[in-house]
Design an enzyme around this catalytic site. Structure first.
Site, PDB file in Angstrom:
ATOM      1  N   HIS A   1       2.853  10.777  -5.690  1.00 14.84           N
ATOM      2  CA  HIS A   1       2.925  11.161  -4.283  1.00 14.84           C
ATOM      3  C   HIS A   1       1.552  10.936  -3.661  1.00 14.84           C
ATOM      4  CE1 HIS A   1       0.851  15.234  -4.027  1.00 14.84           C
ATOM      5  NE2 HIS A   1       0.778  14.953  -5.310  1.00 14.84           N
TER       6      HIS A   1
ATOM      7  N   ASP B   1      15.624 -12.849  32.119  1.00 15.03           N
ATOM      8  CA  ASP B   1      14.832 -13.964  32.635  1.00 15.03           C
ATOM      9  C   ASP B   1      13.858 -14.377  31.527  1.00 15.03           C
ATOM     10  OD1 ASP B   1      16.092 -13.457  35.093  1.00 15.03           O
ATOM     11  OD2 ASP B   1      14.544 -12.018  35.655  1.00 15.03           O
TER      12      ASP B   1
ATOM     13  N   HIS C   1       0.847  -1.192   0.000  1.00 18.43           N
ATOM     14  CA  HIS C   1       0.000   0.000   0.000  1.00 18.43           C
ATOM     15  C   HIS C   1       0.883   1.242   0.000  1.00 18.43           C
ATOM     16  CE1 HIS C   1      -2.222   3.185   2.383  1.00 18.43           C
ATOM     17  NE2 HIS C   1      -3.022   2.998   1.343  1.00 18.43           N
TER      18      HIS C   1
ATOM     19  N   SER D   1     -11.293  -2.786  -4.921  1.00 18.19           N
ATOM     20  CA  SER D   1     -10.485  -2.352  -3.787  1.00 18.19           C
ATOM     21  C   SER D   1     -11.397  -1.825  -2.700  1.00 18.19           C
ATOM     22  CB  SER D   1      -9.484  -1.267  -4.212  1.00 18.19           C
ATOM     23  OG  SER D   1      -8.521  -1.784  -5.100  1.00 18.19           O
TER      24      SER D   1
ATOM     25  N   ARG E   1      -8.909  -6.483  -3.420  1.00 10.79           N
ATOM     26  CA  ARG E   1      -7.780  -5.856  -2.731  1.00 10.79           C
ATOM     27  C   ARG E   1      -8.293  -5.126  -1.495  1.00 10.79           C
ATOM     28  NH1 ARG E   1      -5.379  -0.677  -3.075  1.00 10.79           N
ATOM     29  NH2 ARG E   1      -3.159  -0.665  -2.532  1.00 10.79           N
TER      30      ARG E   1
END
Length: 968
Positions: free
Chosen positions: A400, A682, A356, A549, A576
């Protein structure tokens, strides 16, 4: 390395010498002025370091983390310095790390740059043939590690370190070279010795040894350390250890107790295993079929370091340890490192690794966009990448995250990167998920770049489809790039001129919406047309050449209301699922619920490391990490509802018995405030099953105090699974703390990729750390309840029809907690006690506590320690009662008649059967298993149910030959 491009030996030596001497170069970073730093190769030739740096010792790049060394000004950082006068012959870039970051350097002259490029490529070529497990092996696998201090200096340790180092190199294609491994071991010991030698005198004092042990998470008694120190200190310089003496000391300290006991048990208490012993071990424990003496001879010659043992063709403790820590002893199936599934089925029959907002390096609002991210995710096995396209300056489309402050990159650069890296790891198709926000002129530019750069990769005319309108297979689409995007309807005039703006009014699907789409870009979309989901029930019967989608929130709502219909939709077309818009920090959702419903492309933010991405890696590593994973058959055809309590009715369940034996070199938590100087950990191990909701649960071992070097648990955890094909098994190691717990490391593996027998589980990203386990898998019949513990299913309890795939049985009875292997008969007796389940074990999806061995309802004892053997004794005395404690219950007429009939039958059995006899406890009569079965077969099923639900509780007793029945 046997490569024609590797220069001659003297040239390589000159490169290594120059690099280790160091070179002053300019380091480019962002838009700032370059930083002048001194770069050098460390003495072990394992990493590049530089100074000065605020990171101090952490300022380094390991050689095995380098992906590529590129000459010239090719990286994105160099593009930002386009106006600079750097000589391209002096420039080079080093791509490294999980996110393929670039270290961009400028040397003072071209010769220095060529020296570094040549030297780095040589060092990379030395490990380029090995997978990640092999890289671990080169550093420390092929030597005995992690002892239990109770067994030190046994005769099997008589083989001196010198014997290991002179072992002849054996070059076998596809196998380990012991000389290479042991030299790496020698180098590792040298580095450890040098770091511990604080005063640099070439010797380790007792104090320096104690500090080293604390750093290695070893908590041995000081007196024991003194004894080993004195035993190893054999030269004239008493009171300190030279390097050879330190090797002897470390060897004494690092004997593997668990492996030593296994060797003794199969060698009839000899200090070595002969070929017959090896064959029995491989067949009985490791579940290997057709093991030959020739195969065992190869193991001895490959892994045995002692020359005397090699002459006798036997495997000593060192050789056995080497073999068990080699890839042959890893928990992951070696066949699954490559593609092994059927790749000829339609695309909708596969899970597809998906990303993604692939271009982002961080959050969704302010982070940087980089083309390098496409190279990273494609090489990581991702097959579906996302490209958000917007109009850019000068007619150039850009990529972008719209309406945010993320940086911008050119669409052309993205396509060129995809073209370069799409098929470097495998040839299976890549899906470009294009989110198109561009105007038509720039859409035409996008189509032009796709055709110009990808060329025949986007030409699907050669794909021959035999079945009409079915999606093609990954095999048919090898080497192809599928463009996922919107497509013009078929009724558009085909004579429209190229360049026309096509406006389309959808009358049926998208009423009143106008779509602006270039024909050239539309024509590139064929099998992956983007469509909206309007009705999952009707859309499941439409054409399969489409992709929808959906936001994770919407899919969650659909799964809550119509899970079976969603599975049906996924049988027909691609779906999707992408993260919610509220995940601005680029966090990831849990992909498992969507895989349960058969969703093909579960898109994750690959830039965000963490649990969810680890699950994704484990999922797709099952098929060679090729990005395509065949879905289970029930998801591809017919009815399937993953939310049901019994999703696969009529099919047998699977029992997983994991014995967590020991740990090896577990580090301190990464966020430890004091680092190596902090307290010794531990540790405890938590195992989680991740799959269908009915299968999801977790269990954990006890805590071992103050031991991260060689903690011993020897505890067994038991799980029952309804659907193993989709389940993941997650091993997590934690450091117990009074105010909480700190995460140390994890390894997640698909259930179907686990190997049976004694195996090492190497923690992901930690080359030194592992846990040693025993894996047993059994098929069981009968219904298993989740919240009520054990549902007393009639076939499972009375007939005990248990089909075992694993035939491992214990050689001894122990008191540590374990479930019996299914081909052992467990004695049962009645007990009215109902305990509370341990609080640390709980269901993952339901928030209700469940019993410790939750899947099959068996409670395990909380033993503090255990030793030896792979299978321990079973305790069933804590089974929950199905009758109220008060014993008062209102029953109907039919029930009273059944009770009376049952009492009558039991009296007849007691009077007539000569096999009834009194046991040790006066309140119980003991009857043989075969007799009670033969007598009860005469009853009707309802009478047997009455017998189960009202007269008995079925915990175990120590005698496995008889059942004990309360006949009061």
């Amino acid at each position: 390395p046997s490569c024609s491009k590797i220069p001659y030996k003297h040239e390589l030596e000159r490169c290594m010498c120059t690099m280790q001497t160091g070179t002053q170069m300019t380091k480019l970073k962002g838009k700032k002025k370059g930083l002048v730093r001194f770069f050098y190769l460390d003495e072990h030739k394992s990493c590049i370091r530089w100074r000065p740096s605020r990171k101090h010792d952490k300022a380094k790049i390991t050689i095995d983390s380098i992906h590529e060394v590129c000459e010239g000004k090719k990286s994105e950082i160099f593009q930002r310095y386009a106006d600079s006068c750097f000589d391209p012959n002096c420039c080079f870039s080093i791509y490294h790390g999980d996110h393929v970051e670039s270290l961009d350097l400028v040397s003072t002259n071209g010769d220095e740059a060529r020296t570094w490029i040549t030297g780095l490529k040589y060092l990379m070529a030395g490990i380029s043939d090995e997978d990640s497990l092999a890289k671990r092996q080169r550093k420390r696998d092929q030597y005995p590690l992690l002892c239990h201090h109770g067994n030190i200096g046994h005769p099997g340790m008589s083989c001196h370190i010198g014997c290991i180092l002179i072992h002849t190199k054996r070059n076998v294609i596809g196998h380990w070279s012991p000389c290479l491994i042991l030299n790496s071991y020698f180098t590792w010991l040298q580095q450890t010795f040098s770091e511990a030698d604080k005063n640099g005198d070439g010797n380790l004092s007792l104090g320096e040894v104690l500090q080293l042990l604390h750093k290695l998470n070893v908590n041995l008694p000081r007196q024991k350390v003194r004894e080993m120190f004195k035993k190893a200190d054999t030269d004239d310089n008493q009171g300190s250890l030279a390097f050879e003496e330190f090797c002897t000391f470390y060897k004494m300290m690092s004997t593997r107790r668990g492996l030593y006991l296994i060797m003794l048990s199969y060698s009839n208490n000899k200090e070595f295993m002969d070929l017959n012993d090896l064959v029995r071990f491989m067949e009985n424990e490791q579940k290997m079929a057709g093991v030959t003496r020739e195969y065992c001879l190869e193991i001895v010659s490959q892994f045995e370091p002692c020359s005397q043992n090699l002459q006798n063709m036997v495997l000593g403790i060192d050789g056995f340890t080497n073999y068990m820590r080699s890839p042959a002893g890893d928990i992951f199936k070696p066949d699954h490192h490559r593609v092994h599934q059927d790749m000829t089925q339609p695309l909708c029959n596969y899970f597809i690794a998906s990303s993604h907002n692939t271009y982002l390096t961080g959050d969704q609002l302010l982070s940087e966009s980089r083309v390098d991210m496409y190279a990273y995710v494609l090489q990581a096995g991702c097959r579906c990448v996302e490209v958000d396209c917007w109009d850019g300056p000068d007619g150039e489309p850009i990529v972008h995250h719209g309406y945010t402050l993320t940086s911008k990159i050119l669409f052309k650069d993205v396509i060129e990167t995809v073209n370069k890296y799409a098929f470097t790891k495998n040839q299976y198709p890549v899906i470009l998920s294009i989110e198109n926000h561009c105007t038509v002129p720039q859409q035409k530019k996008m189509a032009e770049y796709l055709l110009e750069v990808l060329q025949d990769k986007v030409d699907l005319s050669t794909v021959n489809m035999n079945e009409f309108r079915k999606l093609p297979s990954p095999e048919l689409l090898k080497g192809k790039v599928l463009v996922k995007g919107k497509k013009l309807p078929a009724n558009i005039d085909g004579d429209a001129e190229e360049g026309d703006v096509l406006r389309v009014k959808y009358q049926c699907i998208e009423k009143g919406k106008t779509m602006r789409l270039s024909r050239a870009l539309s024509d590139l979309v064929k099998y992956t047309k983007s469509v909206r989901v309007h009705d999952i029930e009707t859309q499941a019967y439409m054409t399969s050449w489409q992709v929808s989608s959906l936001n994770e929130s919407i899919v969650n709502q659909i799964m809550a209301l119509k899970p079976a219909q969603l599975v049906r939709l996924n049988q027909r077309q691609l779906l999707r699922v992408y993260p919610s818009n509220y995940r601005v920090d680029s966090s990831n959702f849990n992909p498992q619920p969507f895989w349960n419903a058969g969703c093909h492309m579960v898109a994750l933010n690959y830039q965000t490391e963490g649990r969810m991405l680890e699950l994704n890696r484990a999922k797709f590593s099952t098929n060679g990490n090729c990005g395509y994973l065949l879905k289970p058959r029930c998801m591809n055809k017919g009815f399937f509802n993953p939310t049901l309590e019994d999703p696969l009715p009529g099919q047998s369940k699977t029992q997983l018995v994991l014995k967590i034996i020991s740990g090896q070199q577990l580090p301190k938590p990464k966020d430890s405030m004091l680092g190596d100087r902090g307290e010794i950990i531990d540790p405890f191990v938590e195992v989680e099953i991740i799959g269908l909701p009915i299968d999801c649960c977790k269990q954990q071992t006890r805590v071992v105090d103050d031991n991260g070097f060689n903690p011993m648990w020897e505890e067994s955890l038991v799980f029952t699974l309804h659907m193993t094909q989709i389940a993941l098994v997650r091993f997590q190691v934690w450091d117990h703390d009074p105010i909480g717990q700190n995460f140390i490391g994890q390894r997640t593996i698909a259930f179907v990729s686990m190997m049976p027998g004694y195996r090492h589980v190497y923690l992901e990203g930690m080359e030194e750390a592992s846990i040693f386990v025993h894996v047993a898998v059994n098929d069981i019949t009968g219904k298993v309840g989740l919240s009520t513990g054990l549902s007393f299913a009639l076939p499972a309890l009375l007939s005990l029809k248990t089909k075992a795939r694993s035939r491992s049985v214990p050689r001894k009875q122990h008191t540590s907690p374990i479930t019996p292997v299914v081909n052992r008969r467990a004695a049962v007796h009645w007990q009215p006690q109902t305990p509370s389940p341990p609080p640390q074990n709980h269901c993952r999806y339901g928030h209700q506590p469940i019993p410790m061995a939750m899947a099959n309802g068996l409670y395990l004892s909380d033993s503090d320690s255990s030793s030896g053997g792979s299978i321990d004794s079973l305790r069933l005395e804590l089974l929950p009662s199905r009758v109220p404690v008060s014993g008062q219950r209102e029953v109907g007429t039919l029930q009273r008649e059944m009770n009376a009939l049952f009492d009558q039958k039991m009296k007849e059995l007691r009077c007539k059967s000569p096999l009834f006899f009194y046991g040790k406890c006066d309140s119980y009569n003991t009857i043989s298993y075969s007799v009670i079965i033969s007598q009860l077969e005469s009853m009707a099923v309802v009478k047997m149910y009455c017998f189960l639900s009202h007269k008995v509780r079925v915990p175990v007793c120590s005698d496995h030959r008889h059942y004990k029945v309360n006949v009061d």
